[in-house]
Scaffold this active site. Structure first.
Site, PDB file in Angstrom:
ATOM      1  N   TYR A   1      -7.102   7.741  -6.116  1.00 18.77           N
ATOM      2  CA  TYR A   1      -7.482   8.436  -4.893  1.00 18.77           C
ATOM      3  C   TYR A   1      -6.346   8.466  -3.894  1.00 18.77           C
ATOM      4  O   TYR A   1      -5.339   7.762  -4.056  1.00 18.77           O
ATOM      5  CB  TYR A   1      -8.731   7.789  -4.277  1.00 18.77           C
ATOM      6  CG  TYR A   1      -8.496   6.487  -3.552  1.00 18.77           C
ATOM      7  CD1 TYR A   1      -8.208   5.317  -4.249  1.00 18.77           C
ATOM      8  CD2 TYR A   1      -8.549   6.424  -2.164  1.00 18.77           C
ATOM      9  CE1 TYR A   1      -7.994   4.119  -3.574  1.00 18.77           C
ATOM     10  CE2 TYR A   1      -8.338   5.222  -1.485  1.00 18.77           C
ATOM     11  CZ  TYR A   1      -8.056   4.079  -2.195  1.00 18.77           C
ATOM     12  OH  TYR A   1      -7.825   2.912  -1.529  1.00 18.77           O
TER      13      TYR A   1
ATOM     14  N   LYS B   1      -2.950   3.535  -7.192  1.00 13.10           N
ATOM     15  CA  LYS B   1      -4.017   3.612  -6.181  1.00 13.10           C
ATOM     16  C   LYS B   1      -5.349   3.956  -6.853  1.00 13.10           C
ATOM     17  O   LYS B   1      -5.836   5.090  -6.792  1.00 13.10           O
ATOM     18  CB  LYS B   1      -3.639   4.634  -5.104  1.00 13.10           C
ATOM     19  CG  LYS B   1      -4.456   4.491  -3.811  1.00 13.10           C
ATOM     20  CD  LYS B   1      -3.784   5.231  -2.690  1.00 13.10           C
ATOM     21  CE  LYS B   1      -4.660   5.378  -1.464  1.00 13.10           C
ATOM     22  NZ  LYS B   1      -5.003   4.127  -0.786  1.00 13.10           N
TER      23      LYS B   1
ATOM     24  N   GLU C   1      -0.700  -8.292   0.680  1.00 11.94           N
ATOM     25  CA  GLU C   1      -0.957  -7.188   1.623  1.00 11.94           C
ATOM     26  C   GLU C   1      -2.356  -7.362   2.205  1.00 11.94           C
ATOM     27  O   GLU C   1      -3.070  -8.300   1.858  1.00 11.94           O
ATOM     28  CB  GLU C   1      -0.821  -5.840   0.916  1.00 11.94           C
ATOM     29  CG  GLU C   1      -1.749  -5.675  -0.277  1.00 11.94           C
ATOM     30  CD  GLU C   1      -1.482  -4.420  -1.105  1.00 11.94           C
ATOM     31  OE1 GLU C   1      -0.999  -3.417  -0.555  1.00 11.94           O
ATOM     32  OE2 GLU C   1      -1.793  -4.454  -2.306  1.00 11.94           O
TER      33      GLU C   1
ATOM     34  N   LEU D   1       0.413  -2.031  -3.036  1.00 10.90           N
ATOM     35  CA  LEU D   1       0.424  -0.573  -3.004  1.00 10.90           C
ATOM     36  C   LEU D   1       1.669  -0.101  -2.242  1.00 10.90           C
ATOM     37  O   LEU D   1       2.020  -0.685  -1.214  1.00 10.90           O
ATOM     38  CB  LEU D   1      -0.832  -0.041  -2.307  1.00 10.90           C
ATOM     39  CG  LEU D   1      -0.932   1.490  -2.389  1.00 10.90           C
ATOM     40  CD1 LEU D   1      -1.334   1.931  -3.788  1.00 10.90           C
ATOM     41  CD2 LEU D   1      -1.904   2.041  -1.376  1.00 10.90           C
TER      42      LEU D   1
HETATM   43  N1  PLP Z   1      -2.354  -1.495   0.599  1.00 11.40           N
HETATM   44  C1  PLP Z   1      -3.598  -1.250   0.142  1.00 11.40           C
HETATM   45  C2  PLP Z   1      -4.240  -2.244  -0.758  1.00 11.40           C
HETATM   46  C3  PLP Z   1      -4.268  -0.072   0.517  1.00 11.40           C
HETATM   47  O1  PLP Z   1      -5.511   0.162   0.057  1.00 11.40           O
HETATM   48  C4  PLP Z   1      -3.630   0.834   1.408  1.00 11.40           C
HETATM   49  C5  PLP Z   1      -4.294   2.071   1.818  1.00 11.40           C
HETATM   50  O2  PLP Z   1      -5.366   2.390   1.395  1.00 11.40           O
HETATM   51  C6  PLP Z   1      -2.351   0.517   1.866  1.00 11.40           C
HETATM   52  C7  PLP Z   1      -1.730  -0.646   1.442  1.00 11.40           C
HETATM   53  C8  PLP Z   1      -1.626   1.430   2.822  1.00 11.40           C
HETATM   54  O3  PLP Z   1      -1.149   2.570   2.155  1.00 11.40           O
HETATM   55  P1  PLP Z   1      -0.967   3.952   2.925  1.00 11.40           P
HETATM   56  O4  PLP Z   1      -0.003   3.685   4.045  1.00 11.40           O
HETATM   57  O5  PLP Z   1      -0.389   4.856   1.908  1.00 11.40           O
HETATM   58  O6  PLP Z   1      -2.315   4.354   3.408  1.00 11.40           O
END
Ligand code: PLP
Length: 286
Positions: free
Chosen positions: A33, A150, A182, A206
């Site tokens: 997603y 993701k 994270e 991520l």
């Molecule tokens: N880390 C995780 C586990 C996430 O689910 C997300 C966003 O959904 C992020 C980091 C941040 O990623 P982004 O800046 O691309 O939204």
């Protein structure tokens, strides 16, 4: 108001949109997603999301449902049909279904399922939570080993948010082998003596779209950035901390496991980075 959503080539009222019960997204969490923010009726960093979506699909040998240009058109049409000025566009691609349940992937020519819908979020940019700052708890990171993809396997992050809520906090940072990986749905940063510290990219986290943009903007603003592991104890002794995500932008963190950071209010670097990020992203929005 009933939303118009997109499912496999059709724009439909949300009450009429359907996906098979045999869909592997439903049965196996075999799906990826993206969430793209909308500010001023425009998409923030669509390109970044499209590139990461392609990477997630490739890593899972999942077919692309359509071209990048078609995806952009669907995003824009949904924003328009649902009159979104501030909000989000959620996109999900699943491996589809060949009409039964099996651990083995269906044949490669099985049509992927593509679903998109909008979420209206007035006040997304001017979020009062960002002025207060977030209180977080630390929890063990027990997710699978490919967090760089993701996927929709969000049960543990969801449980993490519930643990935070039960503790009277806003979110949780996850810890593996003693180091912060994270947040449940965001990347994590600390600031000490003016230096921004964040975990380097690997399969452990991520690869945040917002992380990439914010680190670039921080460097351009002459801020010092160091990509390295850090512990939760180091975080508790930091001058400030923050998280980044596509839907919350830069969010200051003011408390970790009950320990206030600095004077317990959003720090100057996080506050400045939020301003810069919102400003620059709006200028580049499409
Ligand atoms: N880390 C995780 C586990 C996430 O689910 C997300 C966003 O959904 C992020 C980091 C941040 O990623 P982004 O800046 O691309 O939204």
């Amino acid at each position: 108001m009933t939303r118009t959503v997109y499912v496999n080539g059709e724009y439909l009222p949300e009450t009429e949109a359907k996906v098979s019960i045999f869909d592997r997204g439903f049965l196996m969490a075999d799906a990826v997603y993206e969430v793209t923010s909308v500010l001023d009726g425009k998409l923030i960093d669509f390109e970044g999301h499209a590139v990461r979506l392609k990477r997630s699909l490739d890593e899972l040998q999942m077919a692309e449902p359509c071209s990048k240009d078609e995806l952009l058109e669907i995003h824009r049409k949904l924003v328009e049909l649902n009159s979104i000025t501030e909000g989000l566009v959620y996109l999900q691609v699943t491996r589809g279904s060949d009409g039964d349940r099996d651990f083995v992937f269906p044949s490669a020519d099985t049509k992927p399922t593509l679903v998109l819908f909008t979420q209206n979020k007035p006040g997304l940019a001017d979020n009062p939570a960002a002025k207060k700052g977030a209180k977080i708890i630390s929890i063990e990171d027990i997710r699978w080993g490919r967090r760089d993809i993701k996927t929709v396997q969000l049960l543990y992050p969801s449980m993490g948010k519930m643990m935070a809520k039960a503790a009277g906090c806003d979110d949780a940072w996850m810890i593996e082998d003693g180091y912060v990986t994270e947040g449940t749905s965001n990347n994590a940063y600390i600031v000490k003596n003016g230096k921004i510290v964040t975990r380097p990219l690997s399969n452990d986290i991520l690869h945040g779209i917002t992380r990439k943009a914010v680190l670039r903007m921080a460097t351009e603003a002459q801020m010092e950035v160091e990509e390295r592991l850090f512990t939760i104890d180091e975080a508790k002794e930091a001058d400030e901390a923050f998280t980044t995500s596509a839907s919350a932008f830069v969010m200051p963190v003011v408390e970790i496991d009950g320990v206030a950071l600095g004077d317990g209010t959003p720090g100057p670097i996080a506050t400045r980075l939020r301003e810069i990020y919102l400003d620059e992203s709006l200028k580049a929005a499409i």
